[in-house]
Design an enzyme around this catalytic site. Sequence first.
Site, PDB file in Angstrom:
ATOM      1  N   LYS A  22       0.840  -1.199   0.000  1.00 58.04           N
ATOM      2  CA  LYS A  22       0.000   0.000   0.000  1.00 58.04           C
ATOM      3  C   LYS A  22       0.872   1.245   0.000  1.00 58.04           C
ATOM      4  CE  LYS A  22      -1.341   1.806   3.916  1.00 58.04           C
ATOM      5  NZ  LYS A  22      -1.043   3.078   4.663  1.00 58.04           N
ATOM      6  N   ASN A  23       1.883   1.290   0.846  1.00 57.26           N
ATOM      7  CA  ASN A  23       2.681   2.508   0.966  1.00 57.26           C
ATOM      8  C   ASN A  23       3.538   2.764  -0.270  1.00 57.26           C
ATOM      9  OD1 ASN A  23       1.465   3.047   3.352  1.00 57.26           O
ATOM     10  ND2 ASN A  23       3.153   2.327   4.639  1.00 57.26           N
ATOM     11  N   ARG A  95      -3.643  11.406   4.467  1.00 56.30           N
ATOM     12  CA  ARG A  95      -2.567  12.390   4.535  1.00 56.30           C
ATOM     13  C   ARG A  95      -1.477  12.113   3.518  1.00 56.30           C
ATOM     14  NH1 ARG A  95      -0.690  13.968   8.424  1.00 56.30           N
ATOM     15  NH2 ARG A  95       1.507  14.017   7.828  1.00 56.30           N
ATOM     16  N   CYS A 119      -3.397  12.985  12.664  1.00 60.03           N
ATOM     17  CA  CYS A 119      -4.282  11.810  12.641  1.00 60.03           C
ATOM     18  C   CYS A 119      -4.181  11.182  14.032  1.00 60.03           C
ATOM     19  CB  CYS A 119      -3.866  10.829  11.551  1.00 60.03           C
ATOM     20  SG  CYS A 119      -2.365   9.969  11.949  1.00 60.03           S
ATOM     21  N   ARG A 124       1.979  14.720  13.127  1.00 64.66           N
ATOM     22  CA  ARG A 124       2.480  14.407  11.770  1.00 64.66           C
ATOM     23  C   ARG A 124       2.571  15.661  10.890  1.00 64.66           C
ATOM     24  NH1 ARG A 124      -0.157   8.948   9.655  1.00 64.66           N
ATOM     25  NH2 ARG A 124       1.727   8.953   8.381  1.00 64.66           N
ATOM     26  N   PRO A 125       3.406  16.604  11.284  1.00 63.36           N
ATOM     27  CA  PRO A 125       3.579  17.825  10.481  1.00 63.36           C
ATOM     28  C   PRO A 125       4.212  17.509   9.129  1.00 63.36           C
ATOM     29  CG  PRO A 125       5.248  17.696  12.183  1.00 63.36           C
ATOM     30  CD  PRO A 125       4.298  16.576  12.443  1.00 63.36           C
ATOM     31  N   ASP A 127       6.457  19.849   7.828  1.00 63.00           N
ATOM     32  CA  ASP A 127       7.476  20.908   7.731  1.00 63.00           C
ATOM     33  C   ASP A 127       8.706  20.486   6.937  1.00 63.00           C
ATOM     34  OD1 ASP A 127       7.720  19.248  10.183  1.00 63.00           O
ATOM     35  OD2 ASP A 127       9.618  20.308  10.368  1.00 63.00           O
ATOM     36  N   GLN A 128       9.064  19.209   7.016  1.00 65.58           N
ATOM     37  CA  GLN A 128      10.264  18.751   6.289  1.00 65.58           C
ATOM     38  C   GLN A 128      10.007  18.656   4.785  1.00 65.58           C
ATOM     39  OE1 GLN A 128      13.317  18.314   7.938  1.00 65.58           O
ATOM     40  NE2 GLN A 128      12.063  19.382   9.450  1.00 65.58           N
ATOM     41  N   ASP A 307       5.194   0.381  12.020  1.00 63.50           N
ATOM     42  CA  ASP A 307       3.916  -0.149  11.519  1.00 63.50           C
ATOM     43  C   ASP A 307       3.668  -1.593  11.957  1.00 63.50           C
ATOM     44  OD1 ASP A 307       3.946   1.566   8.288  1.00 63.50           O
ATOM     45  OD2 ASP A 307       3.554   2.245  10.331  1.00 63.50           O
ATOM     46  N   VAL A 329       8.889   6.557  16.988  1.00 62.64           N
ATOM     47  CA  VAL A 329       8.640   7.296  15.745  1.00 62.64           C
ATOM     48  C   VAL A 329       7.448   8.235  15.862  1.00 62.64           C
ATOM     49  CG1 VAL A 329       8.085   7.057  13.291  1.00 62.64           C
ATOM     50  CG2 VAL A 329       9.704   5.462  14.371  1.00 62.64           C
ATOM     51  N   ARG A 399      -8.253   0.345   5.037  1.00 65.16           N
ATOM     52  CA  ARG A 399      -7.375   1.350   4.415  1.00 65.16           C
ATOM     53  C   ARG A 399      -6.111   0.689   3.886  1.00 65.16           C
ATOM     54  NH1 ARG A 399      -5.660   6.166   7.757  1.00 65.16           N
ATOM     55  NH2 ARG A 399      -4.595   6.382   5.774  1.00 65.16           N
TER      56      ARG A 399
HETATM   57  C1  EPZ Z   1       5.105   6.704   6.286  1.00 64.61           C
HETATM   58  O1  EPZ Z   1       4.423   7.810   6.842  1.00 64.61           O
HETATM   59  C2  EPZ Z   1       4.085   5.575   6.210  1.00 64.61           C
HETATM   60  N1  EPZ Z   1       2.965   5.982   5.371  1.00 64.61           N
HETATM   61  C3  EPZ Z   1       3.568   5.250   7.618  1.00 64.61           C
HETATM   62  O2  EPZ Z   1       2.708   4.130   7.496  1.00 64.61           O
HETATM   63  C4  EPZ Z   1       4.757   4.859   8.500  1.00 64.61           C
HETATM   64  O3  EPZ Z   1       4.282   4.627   9.825  1.00 64.61           O
HETATM   65  C5  EPZ Z   1       5.785   5.993   8.500  1.00 64.61           C
HETATM   66  O4  EPZ Z   1       6.192   6.293   7.146  1.00 64.61           O
HETATM   67  C6  EPZ Z   1       7.034   5.636   9.294  1.00 64.61           C
HETATM   68  O5  EPZ Z   1       7.610   4.473   8.780  1.00 64.61           O
HETATM   69  C7  EPZ Z   1       3.095   5.984   4.025  1.00 64.61           C
HETATM   70  O6  EPZ Z   1       4.136   5.688   3.470  1.00 64.61           O
HETATM   71  C8  EPZ Z   1       1.880   6.372   3.245  1.00 64.61           C
HETATM   72  P1  EPZ Z   1       7.303   9.952   8.508  1.00 64.61           P
HETATM   73  P2  EPZ Z   1       5.153   9.261   6.868  1.00 64.61           P
HETATM   74  O7  EPZ Z   1       7.261  11.230   7.785  1.00 64.61           O
HETATM   75  O8  EPZ Z   1       6.128   9.350   5.784  1.00 64.61           O
HETATM   76  C9  EPZ Z   1       7.791  13.306  11.757  1.00 64.61           C
HETATM   77  C10 EPZ Z   1       0.758   2.904   7.783  1.00 64.61           C
HETATM   78  O9  EPZ Z   1       0.333   2.384   8.818  1.00 64.61           O
HETATM   79  N2  EPZ Z   1       7.735  14.270  10.647  1.00 64.61           N
HETATM   80  O10 EPZ Z   1       8.429   9.001   8.231  1.00 64.61           O
HETATM   81  O11 EPZ Z   1       4.091  10.283   6.970  1.00 64.61           O
HETATM   82  C11 EPZ Z   1       6.462  12.587  11.988  1.00 64.61           C
HETATM   83  O12 EPZ Z   1       5.628  13.370  12.809  1.00 64.61           O
HETATM   84  C12 EPZ Z   1       1.325   4.301   7.830  1.00 64.61           C
HETATM   85  O13 EPZ Z   1       0.829   2.332   6.664  1.00 64.61           O
HETATM   86  C13 EPZ Z   1       7.989  15.617  10.906  1.00 64.61           C
HETATM   87  O14 EPZ Z   1       8.240  16.002  12.051  1.00 64.61           O
HETATM   88  O15 EPZ Z   1       5.937   9.179   8.249  1.00 64.61           O
HETATM   89  C14 EPZ Z   1       6.894  11.301  12.664  1.00 64.61           C
HETATM   90  O16 EPZ Z   1       7.053  11.529  14.040  1.00 64.61           O
HETATM   91  C15 EPZ Z   1       1.094   4.953   9.178  1.00 64.61           C
HETATM   92  N3  EPZ Z   1       7.939  16.506   9.877  1.00 64.61           N
HETATM   93  C16 EPZ Z   1       8.253  11.011  12.029  1.00 64.61           C
HETATM   94  O17 EPZ Z   1       8.675  12.235  11.419  1.00 64.61           O
HETATM   95  C17 EPZ Z   1       7.678  16.117   8.585  1.00 64.61           C
HETATM   96  O18 EPZ Z   1       7.668  16.987   7.680  1.00 64.61           O
HETATM   97  C18 EPZ Z   1       8.231   9.937  10.961  1.00 64.61           C
HETATM   98  O19 EPZ Z   1       7.178  10.251  10.081  1.00 64.61           O
HETATM   99  C19 EPZ Z   1       7.439  14.743   8.342  1.00 64.61           C
HETATM  100  C20 EPZ Z   1       7.477  13.835   9.373  1.00 64.61           C
END
Ligand code: EPZ
Length: 419
Positions: A22-23, A95, A119, A124-125, A127-128, A307, A329, A399
């Site tokens: 899915k991802n 998102r 969510c 889950r900002p 900003d990056q 996950d 995480v 989902r």
């Molecule tokens: C991806 O989400 C996956 N979703 C998530 O899977 C997975 O849990 C996550 O990566 C971590 O492995 C998809 O690929 C669609 P992150 P993502 O940005 O990319 C912080 C599922 O169950 N962060 O790696 O959105 C954030 O808050 C889903 O299939 C910032 O601070 O996750 C978190 O604490 C759930 N600023 C950490 O980084 C940003 O701009 C990691 O989030 C982006 C992220």
Amino acid sequence: MDRIVVEGGARLEGCVAASGSKNSTLALMAAALLAEGETVLERVPRVRDVHHMLELLRALGARAEWDAEDPTRLRIDAAELTNPEAPYELVRKMRASFMVMGPLLARCGTARVSEPGGCAIGVRPVDQHLKGLEALGGKIRLDHGVVEAAGAPLVGTRIAFDVVTVNGTQNVMAAATLARGETVLENAAREPEVIELAQVLCRMGAEIRGAGSDRIVIEGVRSLRGVTHRVAADRIEAGTLLTAGLITQGDVTVTDVQPEALEAVLDKLRETGAQLDVKSDSVRARAGERPAPIRVVTAPYPGFATDMQAQMMALLCVGTSSSVVTETVFENRFMHVPELVRMGADIALDGRSAHVRGVPRLLGAPVMATDLRASAGLLVAGLAADGETIVNRVYHIDRGYERIEEKLSSLGAVIRREG
Ligand code: EPZ
């Protein structure tokens, strides 16, 4: 509202094939916007998130259709992108929609995407994502909940992410493929889904080196073309199915997977005493007794996947002693804990750690799904609980899991969906 009813106690055994990831699919669908032609994705899971992304691509002006002959083949033609705006009612449902931002900005020179918002599992900002796109030359403006980016052409530069972000890495990497000159991403995510996206982008004509490491270098090109790609297996679905088998002290083989994408999870399952037979495209997991206690700490890849945290916790709930599960995480990814406790689990939360004291049996109960992987954890727990477990709000599971009750039933689970 659908719910899934599980009668616990059946020992799972047999073979089941993993669906496409899915991802990975979501990132690849967004990246298809970069191509001036048709991209064909095969082994696409028919899950809610994919349907939402399909709606979004159509709203942007791309043609996106399921293939008439093959229900898991998706055809996306982004030759014409008439409307680079992702509306709130679509983005709020998922998102990951925010991943269209980079491709739209790179392709159209402008993009408007609703701020995705948080969510259940955290703020889950993004900003990056915005830091990277701004560094490439995108002028970012927040306009009443809509993130607007404008800037053409994008110009390659060095970007160091402050946190490791999977979708952030994918979003900025995608945008950089059409930027002028070289882009270097430091502190990049190393997940298999990042590697797969980079491989497909390269086949589309992009020039990317270092995907899978924390430093990715992208040399911009003028345009990208559509390709056909078979989506890799869903490593989280595979891990979920293996854990489901183990909690019933069963013998389950998941086929058509890439075991190397699940190494940290497989290592932890071995530590619980599971017997694993790992081949190039399958994993067999057997257990003859309750799991031994372990310590799990989630982390970005190659660490233990966040996950898989809820599913592993469910297994440890019937452990022979006490385990500790630490979530590093996301800040709120223990929503499954109160529901597991309702099933008789003995879990004490202490900040980012859950102390799980194993009990011989869980007790079936009506439970509430709160997010995708929490729901999966409750299903896993229900398989080994005494009596009936009713998982409500099953749309969370739908989902990210394709026909999960059919797959579990094919392994011997006594499970049904009620509409
Ligand atoms: C991806 O989400 C996956 N979703 C998530 O899977 C997975 O849990 C996550 O990566 C971590 O492995 C998809 O690929 C669609 P992150 P993502 O940005 O990319 C912080 C599922 O169950 N962060 O790696 O959105 C954030 O808050 C889903 O299939 C910032 O601070 O996750 C978190 O604490 C759930 N600023 C950490 O980084 C940003 O701009 C990691 O989030 C982006 C992220």
